[in-house]
Design an enzyme around this catalytic site. Structure first.
Site, PDB file in Angstrom:
ATOM      1  N   HIS A 152      10.130-107.957 -41.946  1.00  0.00           N
ATOM      2  CA  HIS A 152      10.295-108.292 -43.368  1.00  0.00           C
ATOM      3  C   HIS A 152       9.008-108.207 -44.171  1.00  0.00           C
ATOM      4  O   HIS A 152       8.995-108.601 -45.336  1.00  0.00           O
ATOM      5  CB  HIS A 152      10.848-109.711 -43.532  1.00  0.00           C
ATOM      6  N   LYS A 163      10.922-116.498 -58.074  1.00  0.00           N
ATOM      7  CA  LYS A 163      10.638-116.121 -56.687  1.00  0.00           C
ATOM      8  C   LYS A 163       9.416-116.917 -56.244  1.00  0.00           C
ATOM      9  O   LYS A 163       8.762-117.552 -57.075  1.00  0.00           O
ATOM     10  CB  LYS A 163      10.372-114.618 -56.563  1.00  0.00           C
ATOM     11  N   ARG A 164       9.091-116.878 -54.949  1.00  0.00           N
ATOM     12  CA  ARG A 164       7.872-117.531 -54.485  1.00  0.00           C
ATOM     13  C   ARG A 164       6.682-117.014 -55.293  1.00  0.00           C
ATOM     14  O   ARG A 164       6.656-115.854 -55.706  1.00  0.00           O
ATOM     15  CB  ARG A 164       7.663-117.235 -52.991  1.00  0.00           C
ATOM     16  N   LYS A 190       3.412-110.512 -55.897  1.00  0.00           N
ATOM     17  CA  LYS A 190       4.617-110.512 -56.731  1.00  0.00           C
ATOM     18  C   LYS A 190       4.258-110.477 -58.225  1.00  0.00           C
ATOM     19  O   LYS A 190       5.100-110.240 -59.071  1.00  0.00           O
ATOM     20  CB  LYS A 190       5.486-111.724 -56.415  1.00  0.00           C
ATOM     21  N   THR A 194      15.570-109.521 -52.922  1.00  0.00           N
ATOM     22  CA  THR A 194      17.026-109.678 -52.919  1.00  0.00           C
ATOM     23  C   THR A 194      17.513-110.287 -54.225  1.00  0.00           C
ATOM     24  O   THR A 194      18.661-110.063 -54.618  1.00  0.00           O
ATOM     25  CB  THR A 194      17.497-110.547 -51.729  1.00  0.00           C
ATOM     26  N   LYS A 214      20.849-109.656 -56.959  1.00  0.00           N
ATOM     27  CA  LYS A 214      21.698-110.700 -57.557  1.00  0.00           C
ATOM     28  C   LYS A 214      21.737-110.537 -59.070  1.00  0.00           C
ATOM     29  O   LYS A 214      22.796-110.642 -59.707  1.00  0.00           O
ATOM     30  CB  LYS A 214      21.172-112.092 -57.169  1.00  0.00           C
TER      31      LYS A 214
HETATM   32  C1  26Q Z   1       4.967-117.163 -40.161  1.00  0.00           C
HETATM   33  C2  26Q Z   1       4.107-117.811 -39.270  1.00  0.00           C
HETATM   34  C3  26Q Z   1       3.766-119.134 -39.437  1.00  0.00           C
HETATM   35  C4  26Q Z   1       4.314-119.832 -40.494  1.00  0.00           C
HETATM   36  C5  26Q Z   1       5.177-119.206 -41.390  1.00  0.00           C
HETATM   37  C6  26Q Z   1       5.496-117.862 -41.223  1.00  0.00           C
HETATM   38  C7  26Q Z   1       6.415-117.181 -42.180  1.00  0.00           C
HETATM   39  C8  26Q Z   1       7.510-117.850 -42.709  1.00  0.00           C
HETATM   40  C9  26Q Z   1       8.356-117.220 -43.610  1.00  0.00           C
HETATM   41  C10 26Q Z   1       6.197-115.878 -42.573  1.00  0.00           C
HETATM   42  C11 26Q Z   1       7.056-115.251 -43.487  1.00  0.00           C
HETATM   43  C12 26Q Z   1       8.155-115.927 -44.008  1.00  0.00           C
HETATM   44  C13 26Q Z   1       9.093-115.335 -44.971  1.00  0.00           C
HETATM   45  C14 26Q Z   1       9.075-114.086 -45.359  1.00  0.00           C
HETATM   46  C15 26Q Z   1      10.023-113.563 -46.366  1.00  0.00           C
HETATM   47  O1  26Q Z   1      10.784-114.303 -46.960  1.00  0.00           O
HETATM   48  N1  26Q Z   1      10.026-112.247 -46.590  1.00  0.00           N
HETATM   49  C16 26Q Z   1      10.931-111.643 -47.551  1.00  0.00           C
HETATM   50  O2  26Q Z   1      12.112-111.249 -46.864  1.00  0.00           O
HETATM   51  C17 26Q Z   1      13.110-110.786 -47.760  1.00  0.00           C
HETATM   52  C18 26Q Z   1      14.361-110.506 -46.949  1.00  0.00           C
HETATM   53  O3  26Q Z   1      14.193-109.353 -46.188  1.00  0.00           O
HETATM   54  C19 26Q Z   1      12.628-109.570 -48.521  1.00  0.00           C
HETATM   55  O4  26Q Z   1      13.605-109.222 -49.468  1.00  0.00           O
HETATM   56  C20 26Q Z   1      11.310-109.843 -49.218  1.00  0.00           C
HETATM   57  O5  26Q Z   1      10.811-108.675 -49.799  1.00  0.00           O
HETATM   58  C21 26Q Z   1      10.312-110.427 -48.222  1.00  0.00           C
HETATM   59  O6  26Q Z   1       9.111-110.803 -48.882  1.00  0.00           O
END
Ligand code: 26Q
Length: 845
Positions: free
Chosen positions: A386, A577-578, A583, A685, A689
């Site tokens: 991702h 979004k975050r 972004k 995503t 929407k």
């Molecule tokens: C990893 C290691 C330690 C702590 C936290 C994490 C961690 C947690 C969550 C790393 C990444 C995430 C989340 C990533 C995320 O939400 N990515 C998004 O995924 C969506 C679904 O595929 C995409 O549409 C977005 O583009 C992407 O940013």
């Protein structure tokens, strides 16, 4: 024996009297429920939960109690289908999908379950009959915020699609007691507050202590003064207790399960210590164990290198694989059948310890040889990537493995030894390649590259949009893609049209159903039938009326919940979004400053009034992201207090962005900002929407925006900015100062910010923004795209002035959004990665 309806017949009494009541009771029969207690009986649907479960008089029940009772009565209705789904799978023994994810951002369940069970007529009836305040009741349900953002919400949309498509699937995750933190804004700054969402219990979950599993660890955890200490070399055990949640497919035929694990001490009490009078000590051990799944890590962009997170990832993998293997062994004899009975999808690398864990089970417990175990492991596992951000790629120190799971480290070393042999064999003399491909990164500290582990140990690696999958193959893990080209594929993301159109936008979904029937709900490609209606003046007006209604509904909610007043006759321009540099919320804020400057200079400038909405959370440790929130809030404050502009532009930062807020705001929006630096947003995503809700996109050629423009035609979106290739090719010579020196509006905007115009009482606070944009080279190229962004937004304003053309474009977007249903995405996973078929649950079990 036919047990359907038995429970319902016992507890639900009273015969239907009116035609409406008959309709409802007919509907209930489909779920095996007998006639419902329409009379105000204490035994009736809903009231019985207040009287018999809670021992309270329904007339004095609080809103929370009414929410719980109502949810329990909906659960009663789905219970037998849920049991039947499980027993159907057990008897037909189909190949199952297991979706492993550290996050499931499910939001609220009550309204979603009612809609998917087609129970809205029943509920409307009951609400009227019982005189309930429905809006107050549904507000009582907390959002299950068990995720950070896109990745977690994608997992939730996938569960909805898999259940709707009658796929035998189980979601596996962790039962965090504290989900994503709650965000409040204090003096413009983000403040994080803990979200103990489960404190008052949750009506949807069912604890299954009899299906607990044991997890063996190479160390012991101790809680000392609130933080964890690890006792090395002292192996210990933990228990994973499953909590199941129903996943209702649309139409209510299939009810799948989301199974969330909670950690507990091996014996609920340490009886030895308890017997010796050490009550506190006995309870303490339980508390320590439970702490391990207590909180979701609120960071989605950098590797929070915390040992506890690593433990959580292992705990999810160990519990889920034990459960999967136990189920497999119950119904199958031959280990060779594992890949024919189980497809395990890894949602990012977070559960990639599944590779060594499955190898450990097959080698150490099933006593298979290495080669056979490796073959089965790879055929069973598949991995979704991702992110391309290097700082977000997981790498865990070898030392953590040594402490927690030494056996897994041995297995990883053996996988790597064989991998290096293969590299040497296939690319003789290419030593650089060995270092690049290795599972182990050699630096000041040895680390395991989790993405390499997931790619090598699985049969499929996919990205989440076409451009992302291509970049993954050609840049991020190029060497591995060269070795295993056939493993790499694309699965463009999608979102569930049930929650993101049917449920959240009754105004528009009613209009669509009137025009083309209900088929779109389960086959979103039906929306293409709306295309011709873009040229129909009557339909365009109806669209504009539905948008206006949704805007008024949002505006009313905003006023009553927060006191903020916005004008529904302005353009609703959103970025939700975050908060992250890539972004580029900062780019959005800069163009607002440009617009503000224009209005200050020329107060009579003809402008279409706009309301700019922002919402999103910053990782608590991400200082610049938090400063961007502060900047947006100061900008909002300055504009609000400037009589020259406040009737023309308004900035609103909505605190506490979550699934429920997205459900309110997206239908009410006119403009969707999807403005990441090209090459950085894997997919996005929310862009999808917005599109299906008739919102026009202002976007860069990044992630799924590219495919949205392909579907709708570029002329129906506002695309701007550098392409992926241009970003790549200009990196070496890009100079943000050039834009400052040569673009008067860019310069004026930055000068205004750095003159402390927006921070009069806090001089200098925005210096880190200057550093980011000018001093440190503007890594995300805000200034390169600012001018074309402003031009795109001017075109938006011009179009808004002619509502008929606006409506036509919006309708063309809706009619082209069929591809972005998660049903399409799941059909592709099912056909091309999992090789699973649907397993319908019989109508009469
Ligand atoms: C990893 C290691 C330690 C702590 C936290 C994490 C961690 C947690 C969550 C790393 C990444 C995430 C989340 C990533 C995320 O939400 N990515 C998004 O995924 C969506 C679904 O595929 C995409 O549409 C977005 O583009 C992407 O940013």
């Amino acid at each position: 024996m036919n047990t359907k309806g038995m429970i319902a017949h016992e507890v639900i009494q009273g015969a239907p009297r009116t035609p409406e009541e008959w309709r409802v009771s007919e509907l209930l029969k489909q779920y095996g429920c007998g006639p419902i207690g329409f009379v105000g009986s204490e035994n009736a649907f809903y009231e019985r939960h207040l009287v018999f479960d809670r021992i309270i008089n329904p007339r004095v029940a609080t809103a929370r109690e009414r929410f719980e009772a109502f949810s329990h009565s909906i659960r009663d209705i789905l219970a037998q289908r849920w049991v039947l789904t499980r027993s159907t799978y057990n008897s037909l023994n189909p190949k199952r999908v297991y979706y492993l994810s550290m996050e499931f951002l499910i939001g609220r369940s009550l309204t979603n379950n009612i809609a998917n069970l087609l129970l809205s007529p029943l509920v409307q009836h009951a609400v009227k009959e019982k005189g309930l305040d429905w809006l107050e009741l549904i507000e009582e349900e907390p959002d299950a915020g068990l995720g950070n953002g896109g990745l977690g919400r994608l997992a939730a949309c996938f569960l909805d699609s898999m259940a709707t498509m009658e796929l035998p699937a189980v979601g596996y995750g962790l039962r965090y007691e504290y989900g994503m933190f709650k965000q409040s804004i204090v003096n413009g700054w983000q403040k994080e507050n803990p979200d103990n969402w489960i404190r008052s219990g949750d009506p949807w979950e069912v604890a299954r202590p009899t299906e607990m599993v044991e997890v063996k660890l190479g160390c012991t955890f101790k809680l000392v003064a609130g933080s964890f200490q690890v006792l090395r070399g002292q192996p210990s055990n933990l228990i994973g207790i499953p909590f199941d949640r129903p996943v209702v497919g649309y139409g209510g035929k299939t009810i799948n399960t989301l199974r969330l694990w909670a950690a507990a001490a091996p014996d609920y009490f340490n009886f030895e210590e308890f017997g010796a009078g050490g009550f506190a000590g006995a309870v303490e051990e339980t508390l320590e164990a439970e702490s391990l799944t207590r909180v979701l890590y609120p960071d989605d962009s950098t590797m929070a290198g915390q040992g506890l997170r690593f433990f959580q990832e292992y705990f999810l993998v160990a519990c889920s694989l034990a459960d999967i293997v136990r189920r497999f062994r119950r119904f199958n004899k031959d280990w060779d059948e594992l890949p024919e009975k189980a497809a395990i999808q890894l949602n990012d690398t977070h559960p990639s310890l599944a590779v060594p864990e499955l190898m450990r089970i097959l080698v150490d417990e099933a006593h298979l040889g290495w080669d056979q175990a490796w073959d089965l492991t790879r055929k069973t596992l598949a991995y979704t990537n991702h992110t391309l951000l290097p700082e977000a790629l997981e790498k865990w120190p070898v030392e953590l493995f040594e402490i927690l799971i030494p056996r897994h480290l041995q297995i990883i070393y053996e996988i790597n030894r064989r991998l290096m042999d293969e590299v040497r064999h296939r690319f003789p003399g290419d030593e650089g390649r060995e270092t690049r491909v290795s599972l182990i990164e050699d630096g000041s500290q040895l680390k395991v590259r989790m993405a390499h582990l997931a790619i090598v140990g699985s049969h499929s690696t996919n990205g989440v949009a076409a451009v992302h999958s291509k970049l993954l193959r050609t840049t991020t893990v190029r060497d591995l893609a060269e070795m295993y080209p056939r493993r790499f594929n694309n699965k463009t993301n999608g979102v569930t049209p049930r929650r993101w159109l049917l449920l959240c936008n009754p105004e528009l979904s009613g209009l669509i159903t009137n025009a083309i029937g209900e088929g779109w709900i389960t086959d979103l490609n039906h929306l293409s039938r709306l295309k011709v209606l873009a040229d129909d003046a009557g339909f365009r007006d109806a669209f504009l009326a539905s948008k206006r209604e949704a805007k008024v509904r949002f505006t009313d909610w905003l006023r009553s919940s927060s006191g903020v007043n916005v004008d529904p006759d302005t353009i609703f321009d959103c970025q939700i979004k975050r908060i992250h540099e890539y972004k580029r919320q900062l780019l959005n804020a800069l163009r607002i400053v440009v617009v503000y400057n224009r209005l200050r200079e020329n107060p009579n400038l003809a402008t279409v009034p706009r309301t700019f909405f922002f919402a999103g959370k910053a990782a608590p440790a991400y200082r610049l992201a938090k400063l961007i929130i502060k900047f947006i809030n100061n900008l909002a404050g300055t504009i609000d207090s400037d009589p020259a502009v406040r009737d023309k532009i308004k900035v609103v930062f909505l605190p506490e962005y979550n699934v429920s807020l997205a459900e309110r705001l997206i239908p009410a929006s006119d403009v969707s900002n999807q403005i990441s630096t090209a090459g950085y947003e894997a997919s996005g995503t929310s862009n999808m929407k917005f599109m299906m809700n008739g919102v026009l996109t202002v976007g860069t050629r990044d992630g799924a925006n590219i495919e949205m423009a392909e579907e709708a035609g570029e002329e129906n979106l506002f695309m701007f900015g550098l392409t992926v290739e241009q970003v790549e090719n200009s990196r070496s010579w890009y100079n943000s100062h050039w834009h400052y020196d040569n673009e008067p509006e860019t310069r004026a905007a930055l000068d205004l910010i750095f003159s402390d115009y927006f921070s009069r009482n806090e001089p200098g606070i925005f210096t880190p923004i200057r550093d980011c944009l000018l001093t440190n080279g503007d890594h995300y190229m805000h200034l390169a795209d600012l001018t074309s962004y402003c031009q795109a937004q001017e075109a938006v304003s011009a179009l808004y002035a002619t509502p008929e053309t606006w409506a036509a474009k919006a309708i063309r977007n809706i009619s082209s959004s069929g591809k972005f249903s998660s049903d399409r995405t799941i059909a592709e996973y099912a056909g091309e990665i999992w090789n699973v078929q649907s397993c319908p649950v019989p109508e009469n079990g």
